[in-house]
Motif scaffolding. Sequence first.
Motif, mmCIF file in Angstrom:
data_model
loop_
_atom_site.group_PDB
_atom_site.id
_atom_site.type_symbol
_atom_site.label_atom_id
_atom_site.label_comp_id
_atom_site.label_asym_id
_atom_site.label_seq_id
_atom_site.Cartn_x
_atom_site.Cartn_y
_atom_site.Cartn_z
ATOM 1 N N PHE A 167 -22.258 18.837 -9.538
ATOM 2 C CA PHE A 167 -21.140 17.909 -9.373
ATOM 3 C C PHE A 167 -21.614 16.456 -9.467
ATOM 4 C CE2 PHE A 167 -17.962 20.851 -7.104
ATOM 5 C CZ PHE A 167 -17.111 20.842 -8.196
ATOM 6 N N VAL A 168 -22.767 16.163 -8.869
ATOM 7 C CA VAL A 168 -23.265 14.782 -8.898
ATOM 8 C C VAL A 168 -23.520 14.358 -10.349
ATOM 9 C CG1 VAL A 168 -25.091 13.210 -8.187
ATOM 10 C CG2 VAL A 168 -24.250 14.913 -6.584
ATOM 11 N N PHE A 169 -24.129 15.255 -11.129
ATOM 12 C CA PHE A 169 -24.384 14.877 -12.520
ATOM 13 C C PHE A 169 -23.095 14.874 -13.348
ATOM 14 C CE2 PHE A 169 -28.789 15.720 -11.309
ATOM 15 C CZ PHE A 169 -29.357 14.553 -11.793
ATOM 16 N N ALA A 170 -22.123 15.726 -12.973
ATOM 17 C CA ALA A 170 -20.818 15.669 -13.645
ATOM 18 C C ALA A 170 -20.189 14.299 -13.385
ATOM 19 C CB ALA A 170 -19.913 16.784 -13.137
ATOM 20 N N LEU A 171 -20.364 13.821 -12.154
ATOM 21 C CA LEU A 171 -19.859 12.500 -11.782
ATOM 22 C C LEU A 171 -20.543 11.425 -12.638
ATOM 23 C CD1 LEU A 171 -17.919 11.679 -9.489
ATOM 24 C CD2 LEU A 171 -19.913 11.048 -8.157
ATOM 25 N N TYR A 172 -21.859 11.556 -12.777
ATOM 26 C CA TYR A 172 -22.631 10.627 -13.608
ATOM 27 C C TYR A 172 -22.028 10.553 -15.008
ATOM 28 C CZ TYR A 172 -26.685 8.863 -16.263
ATOM 29 O OH TYR A 172 -27.513 8.154 -17.081
ATOM 30 N N LEU A 173 -21.772 11.740 -15.601
ATOM 31 C CA LEU A 173 -21.286 11.781 -16.980
ATOM 32 C C LEU A 173 -19.877 11.231 -17.101
ATOM 33 C CD1 LEU A 173 -22.760 15.266 -17.849
ATOM 34 C CD2 LEU A 173 -23.496 13.074 -18.793
ATOM 35 N N HIS A 174 -19.000 11.582 -16.135
ATOM 36 C CA HIS A 174 -17.613 11.113 -16.236
ATOM 37 C C HIS A 174 -17.508 9.609 -16.032
ATOM 38 C CE1 HIS A 174 -16.675 15.380 -16.057
ATOM 39 N NE2 HIS A 174 -15.523 15.053 -16.617
ATOM 40 N N THR A 175 -18.215 9.102 -15.014
ATOM 41 C CA THR A 175 -18.122 7.657 -14.794
ATOM 42 C C THR A 175 -18.689 6.922 -15.996
ATOM 43 O OG1 THR A 175 -20.205 7.791 -13.588
ATOM 44 C CG2 THR A 175 -18.206 7.686 -12.278
ATOM 45 N N ARG A 176 -19.698 7.502 -16.624
ATOM 46 C CA ARG A 176 -20.338 6.816 -17.730
ATOM 47 C C ARG A 176 -19.523 6.896 -19.013
ATOM 48 N NH1 ARG A 176 -25.841 5.346 -18.339
ATOM 49 N NH2 ARG A 176 -26.212 4.859 -20.521
ATOM 50 N N ILE A 177 -19.122 8.137 -19.360
ATOM 51 C CA ILE A 177 -18.475 8.321 -20.662
ATOM 52 C C ILE A 177 -17.015 7.876 -20.630
ATOM 53 C CG2 ILE A 177 -17.804 10.039 -22.388
ATOM 54 C CD1 ILE A 177 -20.372 11.578 -21.505
ATOM 55 N N VAL A 178 -16.295 8.246 -19.540
ATOM 56 C CA VAL A 178 -14.867 7.933 -19.516
ATOM 57 C C VAL A 178 -14.615 6.541 -18.957
ATOM 58 C CG1 VAL A 178 -12.599 8.755 -18.843
ATOM 59 C CG2 VAL A 178 -14.449 10.385 -19.162
#
Lengths: 449, 272
Positions: B224-235
């Motif tokens: 989840f933490v890395f999913a957060l990383y990707l979403h905040t970054r990409i979206v």
Amino acid sequence: MKSLIRFLSSVKLAIFLIIIITAASMIGTFIPQLRSAEEYGALYGQLSELLIRLEITDLYHSWWFIALLFLFSLNIVICTLTRLAAKFRRAFKPNLEFENQTLLAAKIQDRFSRKGNLEKSEGELKKGLRSAHYKIKETRKEAEVHLLARKKILGIFGSDIVHLGLLVILIGGIISGFSGFRTNINISEGEIVPVLGADFKLQLDKFETEYHPNGSVKDWKSTLTVMEDDNPRLTKTIEVNHPLTYKGYVFYQSSYGWDWQNPTLEIWAIKTSDPSSQKNAFVRLGEKVIWDEENLEFKALQFLPDFIIDGNQPRTRSLNPNNPAVFIEVYRGEDKISSGWIFAKFPDFSQMHSEEEADYKFEFKDIQTSQYSGIQMAKDPGVNYIWVGCTLLMIGLFLAFYWPPRDIRLILMEKEGKTEIISAGRSAKSKLALESEFKRIMVSFRRSQ
Amino acid sequence: MNESTLFLITFAVYFIAAFFYFVFLFSKKESAAKTGLSVVTVGFFVHTLALIWRTIESGHAPFTNMYESLSFLAWSGALAYIIIEYKYNIRKAGPYLMLIIIGIMALASSPLMPDEAAPLMPALQSYWLWLHVSVTLLGEAFFAVAFVTSIMYLVADSREKKGVAKEGAITAEKLDSISYRCVAVGFPLFTLGGLVFGMVWAYKAWGSYWSWDPKETWSLITWFVFALYLHTRIVMGWKGRRSALIAIIGFLAALFTYFGVNYLLAGLHSYA
């Protein structure tokens, strides 16, 4: 309604939910789950009531955690759907109306003229792009040709496929939670047990334990036969990691143990003054043994596999044969003359109370009993959804990270027998790779004139 | 010659590599970093031999207890670093990563870690052991590289803002993009090894693909933490400081999944 959809489709909600679900999951690993109210009382005192009321003691199945997961699923669905329409348009009905200026303003762009008419240039350009695995769409108006060359277009759906996979996994989880079941049974060799809710029964043909040279357990193996209307249908030997699957039911080797209900006990009665006078008996509980030479009778009344004295009362500490003990009574005629516990591992430590001077002793030599096999029966109709979801998840991740879409937009114009070409490359995720590929294509195209 | 000798040689070689990297860090001589990289590569090959030796000697995958899995994690870390270094030239990360790898090796060789090659308990006798553990640890090794480059990012960024960045130093922007690339490699690997293979194996061995066991839950938290990383970054377009912090938290969560759960929380994953 519109504002509700906007709320549910926002990435901020997704991020908020991820943080909350993560925090809740953490709490569930620090507060022990599914213990008794007394244990919580001892651990948390006054707080324990609140924890139980808020279902933090069974957090992952609490109404609020499931509600969070449900909201999260809804958020994923709506987020994905609201973005999907635009993505489909981009993938299947891309815009071919672009201006010279837009292309020239791009970071990766090129402009040059070459000899030859438009048709010839177009043909060669297309050949170059196709050999780099680009797919081309085109439109023409007057003296201009617009080309859109693209590859790895599926990459734009990577994240959507990941989301779809997650949803399928969540749906599978719900199905497992509601209609799956799991139960443990102990079954002895030769026994046949019914399978809950199924039209077949299960028989244990054979159970064996394999050991490593150092004595630790290597494996447990149970040979099982599926019986339908008293006819054997299928026989398979299961072991840990290798279950039996039949009609949606799965049978796992999960544990083992001994059947202490009816063990065979080997008891030796020995005359103390003349050890050559012996009576070796194999008995079951309650069976009387007659020792003619000494005019004695004895019987075993109680057996404990792991003897311990607990508050003056003997009981068993576990179901493992750590300290096997048997209680025997000795009779001469009708009179009980002696009784007490004897121990298999401590032959000198008998606790016999005698009414008379005893010229005999008893030794507990061995126990024989069947081992039972602990089998977990499970039916989980959600599990196939999980595997489909996982596959989608991995395909989506692969597309999202390793299948970056690229496109090259080109405008070709014929001017005084020459062709002028403006081109621009675009890629959100692999700019560097595209840049070098773009240069290579354009350079080889220029050289080919 | 045996496995523990090879392990010690590896340990020594990594030490020498770290030494060269620190010479590079203080003297700024490129040649020292190049020597460092060749030494790490040699160490990596000796380490590979040690792992193969262990596998043959014990007859099972080289990660069934803490000693073995730590050694394998150090091996994965060296592999991830060698790949990233050859690809992106991040020599400055070398000294710090070598320190982490040496730390893991030291932990592995500490007497507290059970290291006898005991025969495998029944639940671990499966080829899923190979798939599940090796892919997960490989993913985590990339998270470790992202962790180091993220910390370096934070330092480089504050230096650049203060205007005290050194000439020729690796830019904060580049560090940020390397962190992202490491997560982009680590995340799919971790998902596949940790979650997907984990679920398949759990289903085969325990009869349930998900039991909210603390180790399972913590790998979900890491995910989840890395999913957060990707979403905040990409979206949402987050970059730099905030991204770096999330990547650091993500690696700490992965570490907790790996160590903390074993020593602090009880559960089904009681072996390693």
